[in-house]
Each structure stands twice: as structure tokens, then as C-alpha cells.
Scaffold this motif. Structure first.
Motif, PDB file in Angstrom:
ATOM      1  N   SER A   1       0.860   6.410  -6.884  1.00  0.00           N
ATOM      2  CA  SER A   1      -0.341   7.181  -7.222  1.00  0.00           C
ATOM      3  C   SER A   1      -0.170   8.671  -6.987  1.00  0.00           C
ATOM      4  N   SER A   2       0.740   9.041  -6.120  1.00  0.00           N
ATOM      5  CA  SER A   2       0.963  10.468  -5.893  1.00  0.00           C
ATOM      6  C   SER A   2       1.995  11.046  -6.862  1.00  0.00           C
TER       7      SER A   2
ATOM      8  N   LEU B   1       0.827  -1.209   0.000  1.00  0.00           N
ATOM      9  CA  LEU B   1       0.000   0.000   0.000  1.00  0.00           C
ATOM     10  C   LEU B   1       0.861   1.260   0.000  1.00  0.00           C
TER      11      LEU B   1
ATOM     12  N   HIS C   1       0.789   4.023  -2.826  1.00  0.00           N
ATOM     13  CA  HIS C   1       0.590   5.440  -2.505  1.00  0.00           C
ATOM     14  C   HIS C   1       1.665   6.302  -3.175  1.00  0.00           C
ATOM     15  N   GLU C   2       2.907   5.869  -3.097  1.00  0.00           N
ATOM     16  CA  GLU C   2       3.994   6.629  -3.728  1.00  0.00           C
ATOM     17  C   GLU C   2       3.781   6.724  -5.240  1.00  0.00           C
TER      18      GLU C   2
END
Length: 101
Positions: free
Chosen positions: A29-30, A22, A26-27
């Protein structure tokens, strides 16, 4: 109110590495546009980066740093990253580790 301790325990029961994956997601998707990608493509990328993280003997590298190095090698392009994983994952892995060292 979210019980993060309980949520973490539930995720670890499902997959002991879920929290790490996750964080990698997150990294990604950002930093790049993975929302246009299929679930299978995103999973392929996350698993690839997670495997580099797990197989790396240097414990100084935390998973977001490995994800960011991976993005740097591919000029923050999701298309280039996916094609590099599929075409020459070994070479890509070496380039990622070169950046980390």
C-alpha cells in the motif's frame, strides 16, 4: 492508548500469520495503488507474496524485502502484478527469487 502486545496476541489467535500479512500489505500500500483494487484482489496478492516468503528456504529474506522484490519484477504496477500472478505465478516466483538472490 493502544496495547500493541494485546493487539498482537488477538491477531495471532485469528491467524498466526496475520502480522506478516499486514507487513506485506503495508509495503504494497505504500508502494503501489492498491486502494483501487477489490478486497479479493488485494488478498490474492498478499497471499501469493506470503506463500513465496514461507516457501523460501533463505531466512535472510524478511517479508517486506520479498514484497518489494515482487513489486520490482512488476515495475510497481498493481495491474501487472495481479495479471502475472494469475497468468504465470511459477515464472513470477522464479523472477522474484532471482532478484532476492
Amino acid at each position: 492508548m493502544t496495547d500493541y502486545i494485546e493487539l498482537t496476541k488477538q491477531l495471532e489467535v485469528q491467524d498466526v500469520n496475520m502480522i506478516t500479512k499486514l507487513a506485506i500489505f503495508h509495503e504494497l500500500s505504500s508502494s503501489i495503488g492498491i486502494e483501487e483494487m477489490s478486497v479479493e484482489e488485494v488478498n490474492e496478492i498478499v497471499e501469493y507474496i506470503h506463500n513465496i516468503y514461507l516457501n523460501n528456504n533463505n531466512t535472510d529474506f524478511i517479508y517486506p524485502k520479498v514484497a518489494y522484490a515482487t513489486l520490482g519484477v512488476c515495475n510497481f504496477s498493481s495491474d501487472k502484478l495481479l495479471s502475472s500472478i494469475r497468468e504465470n505465478s511459477k515464472k513470477l516466483g522464479e523472477q522474484i527469487l532471482d532478484i532476492l538472490y
